[in-house]
Scaffold this motif. Structure first.
Motif, PDB file in Angstrom:
ATOM      1  N   PRO A   6       0.798  -1.218   0.000  1.00 59.80           N
ATOM      2  CA  PRO A   6       0.000   0.000   0.000  1.00 59.80           C
ATOM      3  C   PRO A   6       0.835   1.275   0.000  1.00 59.80           C
ATOM      4  O   PRO A   6       0.406   2.299  -0.518  1.00 59.80           O
ATOM      5  CB  PRO A   6      -0.818  -0.125   1.284  1.00 59.80           C
ATOM      6  CG  PRO A   6      -0.876  -1.588   1.562  1.00 59.80           C
ATOM      7  CD  PRO A   6       0.436  -2.134   1.093  1.00 59.80           C
ATOM      8  N   GLU A   7       2.069   1.220   0.568  1.00 59.38           N
ATOM      9  CA  GLU A   7       2.883   2.417   0.617  1.00 59.38           C
ATOM     10  C   GLU A   7       3.386   2.829  -0.759  1.00 59.38           C
ATOM     11  O   GLU A   7       3.953   3.905  -0.939  1.00 59.38           O
ATOM     12  CB  GLU A   7       4.081   2.221   1.563  1.00 59.38           C
ATOM     13  CG  GLU A   7       5.190   1.312   1.040  1.00 59.38           C
ATOM     14  CD  GLU A   7       4.914  -0.161   1.223  1.00 59.38           C
ATOM     15  OE1 GLU A   7       3.773  -0.529   1.564  1.00 59.38           O
ATOM     16  OE2 GLU A   7       5.850  -0.950   1.044  1.00 59.38           O
ATOM     17  N   ALA A   8       3.176   1.969  -1.747  1.00 60.83           N
ATOM     18  CA  ALA A   8       3.685   2.264  -3.086  1.00 60.83           C
ATOM     19  C   ALA A   8       2.937   3.404  -3.743  1.00 60.83           C
ATOM     20  O   ALA A   8       3.399   3.961  -4.721  1.00 60.83           O
ATOM     21  CB  ALA A   8       3.610   1.004  -3.950  1.00 60.83           C
ATOM     22  N   GLY A   9       1.762   3.766  -3.227  1.00 60.78           N
ATOM     23  CA  GLY A   9       1.056   4.920  -3.755  1.00 60.78           C
ATOM     24  C   GLY A   9       0.412   4.669  -5.098  1.00 60.78           C
ATOM     25  O   GLY A   9      -0.318   3.708  -5.276  1.00 60.78           O
ATOM     26  N   VAL A  10       0.735   5.531  -6.069  1.00 59.70           N
ATOM     27  CA  VAL A  10       0.079   5.487  -7.368  1.00 59.70           C
ATOM     28  C   VAL A  10       1.093   5.148  -8.455  1.00 59.70           C
ATOM     29  O   VAL A  10       2.193   5.702  -8.488  1.00 59.70           O
ATOM     30  CB  VAL A  10      -0.572   6.853  -7.690  1.00 59.70           C
ATOM     31  CG1 VAL A  10      -1.218   6.829  -9.078  1.00 59.70           C
ATOM     32  CG2 VAL A  10      -1.602   7.204  -6.624  1.00 59.70           C
ATOM     33  N   ALA A  11       0.696   4.243  -9.341  1.00 57.28           N
ATOM     34  CA  ALA A  11       1.507   3.897 -10.504  1.00 57.28           C
ATOM     35  C   ALA A  11       0.733   4.243 -11.760  1.00 57.28           C
ATOM     36  O   ALA A  11      -0.462   3.963 -11.861  1.00 57.28           O
ATOM     37  CB  ALA A  11       1.858   2.414 -10.506  1.00 57.28           C
ATOM     38  N   LEU A  12       1.393   4.854 -12.720  1.00 58.68           N
ATOM     39  CA  LEU A  12       0.800   5.104 -14.028  1.00 58.68           C
ATOM     40  C   LEU A  12       1.397   4.104 -15.000  1.00 58.68           C
ATOM     41  O   LEU A  12       2.634   4.004 -15.118  1.00 58.68           O
ATOM     42  CB  LEU A  12       1.078   6.538 -14.472  1.00 58.68           C
ATOM     43  CG  LEU A  12       0.314   7.035 -15.707  1.00 58.68           C
ATOM     44  CD1 LEU A  12       0.160   8.551 -15.668  1.00 58.68           C
ATOM     45  CD2 LEU A  12       1.011   6.626 -17.005  1.00 58.68           C
ATOM     46  N   VAL A  13       0.541   3.361 -15.691  1.00 62.27           N
ATOM     47  CA  VAL A  13       0.980   2.315 -16.615  1.00 62.27           C
ATOM     48  C   VAL A  13       0.378   2.582 -17.988  1.00 62.27           C
ATOM     49  O   VAL A  13      -0.846   2.574 -18.151  1.00 62.27           O
ATOM     50  CB  VAL A  13       0.552   0.913 -16.131  1.00 62.27           C
ATOM     51  CG1 VAL A  13       1.022  -0.162 -17.109  1.00 62.27           C
ATOM     52  CG2 VAL A  13       1.089   0.629 -14.733  1.00 62.27           C
ATOM     53  N   SER A  14       1.225   2.818 -18.984  1.00 61.85           N
ATOM     54  CA  SER A  14       0.715   3.014 -20.338  1.00 61.85           C
ATOM     55  C   SER A  14       0.654   1.676 -21.081  1.00 61.85           C
ATOM     56  O   SER A  14       1.305   0.708 -20.697  1.00 61.85           O
ATOM     57  CB  SER A  14       1.601   3.997 -21.109  1.00 61.85           C
ATOM     58  OG  SER A  14       2.861   3.423 -21.416  1.00 61.85           O
ATOM     59  N   GLY A  15      -0.155   1.638 -22.135  1.00 63.31           N
ATOM     60  CA  GLY A  15      -0.337   0.392 -22.880  1.00 63.31           C
ATOM     61  C   GLY A  15      -1.075  -0.654 -22.081  1.00 63.31           C
ATOM     62  O   GLY A  15      -0.868  -1.859 -22.261  1.00 63.31           O
ATOM     63  N   ALA A  16      -1.968  -0.214 -21.203  1.00 65.95           N
ATOM     64  CA  ALA A  16      -2.591  -1.115 -20.224  1.00 65.95           C
ATOM     65  C   ALA A  16      -3.826  -1.834 -20.723  1.00 65.95           C
ATOM     66  O   ALA A  16      -4.457  -2.571 -19.964  1.00 65.95           O
ATOM     67  CB  ALA A  16      -2.934  -0.331 -18.953  1.00 65.95           C
TER      68      ALA A  16
END
Length: 263
Positions: A6-16
């Motif tokens: 949970p501490e990883a926060g937010v990830a943006l992933v393109s080509g999803a």
């Protein structure tokens, strides 16, 4: 802040919307990271995200064209304002146009570079400029083992992936002092629609494993193609605190197809 859980926060992933990008979105969400899933194919993206959300995973759809500076800036601002600070970026959007180098059309060349190289540049610039003041972040660019190994009929693709690799490493050198790590994952033949489009129906996996001596393409020593999840695991590792002292590196995930050649 760039670890698993949970501490990883937010990830943006393109080509999803499919293939490797969708597998990365799933892997990160299962680790507790909130994922902003990006793709220009809004319908496919909605289907993928709908399935993940139905399983209770924190994944949100953000249709966007990564080749547009305005669209990328609006996307990143919307995620930061609506979901939270982006601590992880995965550039997995990619296109493949097959053609011998001397017969490659202007349109195919520009379209390939626009997604595979310029898309990485635009996303990374927008996200990393927001990471720098915060003093943390991790970026992974998904390229290809073709970035370092010549492939017949794939000049535009290989060139675009080589450029994305070099850009990611240069970026990583420049922002290391801000606590931001930038790495590359270079898959080989992977069980995705892109691979299947290169071969007759039902023949993709066997053809990739066997190799093609006439095209100077070696077989795959492990005797199998990668799954999207194989690649996603490598991405997740490089984003995590377990890779906290790794930056400017390329992790090749190709079953030995390039015989250990650095990508």
């Amino acid at each position: 802040m760039n670890g698993e859980g949970p501490e990883a926060g937010v990830a943006l992933v393109s080509g999803a919307a499919g293939g490797i990008g969708a597998a990365v979105a799933r892997a990160l969400a299962e680790a507790g990271t909130t994922v902003a899933a990006v793709d220009r194919d809004g319908d496919r993206l909605a289907a993928v995200v709908g399935k993940l959300a139905a399983e209770g995973l924190p994944v949100h759809a953000h249709p966007a064209d990564v080749t547009s500076r305005a669209a990328v800036e609006a996307l990143v601002e919307a995620v930061e304002q609506g979901t939270g600070p982006i601590g992880q970026l995965v550039c997995a959007a990619g296109v493949l146009r097959l053609s011998e180098a001397r017969w490659t059309s202007d349109e195919d060349w520009h379209a390939t570079l626009a997604v595979n190289t310029t898309g990485v540049f635009l996303l990374a610039r927008a996200v990393v400029n927001r990471m720098v003041p915060r003093g943390y972040g991790a970026v992974v660019t998904v390229t290809s083992n073709a970035a370092s190994t010549a492939r017949a009929g794939m000049a535009a693709y290989a060139a675009s992936k080589a450029a994305a690799t070099a850009f990611t490493r240069c970026l990583g050198l420049e922002v290391a002092r801000y606590g931001i790590r930038c790495n590359v994952v270079a898959p080989g033949s992977t069980d995705t629609p892109m691979l299947h489009a290169m071969h007759p129906p039902g023949a993709a996996a066997s053809a990739a494993v066997a190799g093609d001596p006439a095209a100077y393409r070696t077989a795959i020593p492990l005797g199998k193609v990668a799954t999207p999840l194989d690649v996603a695991h490598a991405v997740r590792f490089l984003l995590s605190d377990r890779a906290g002292h790794i930056t400017l590196e390329t992790l090749t995930v190709d079953g030995g197809a390039t015989l250990g050649t650095p990508a």
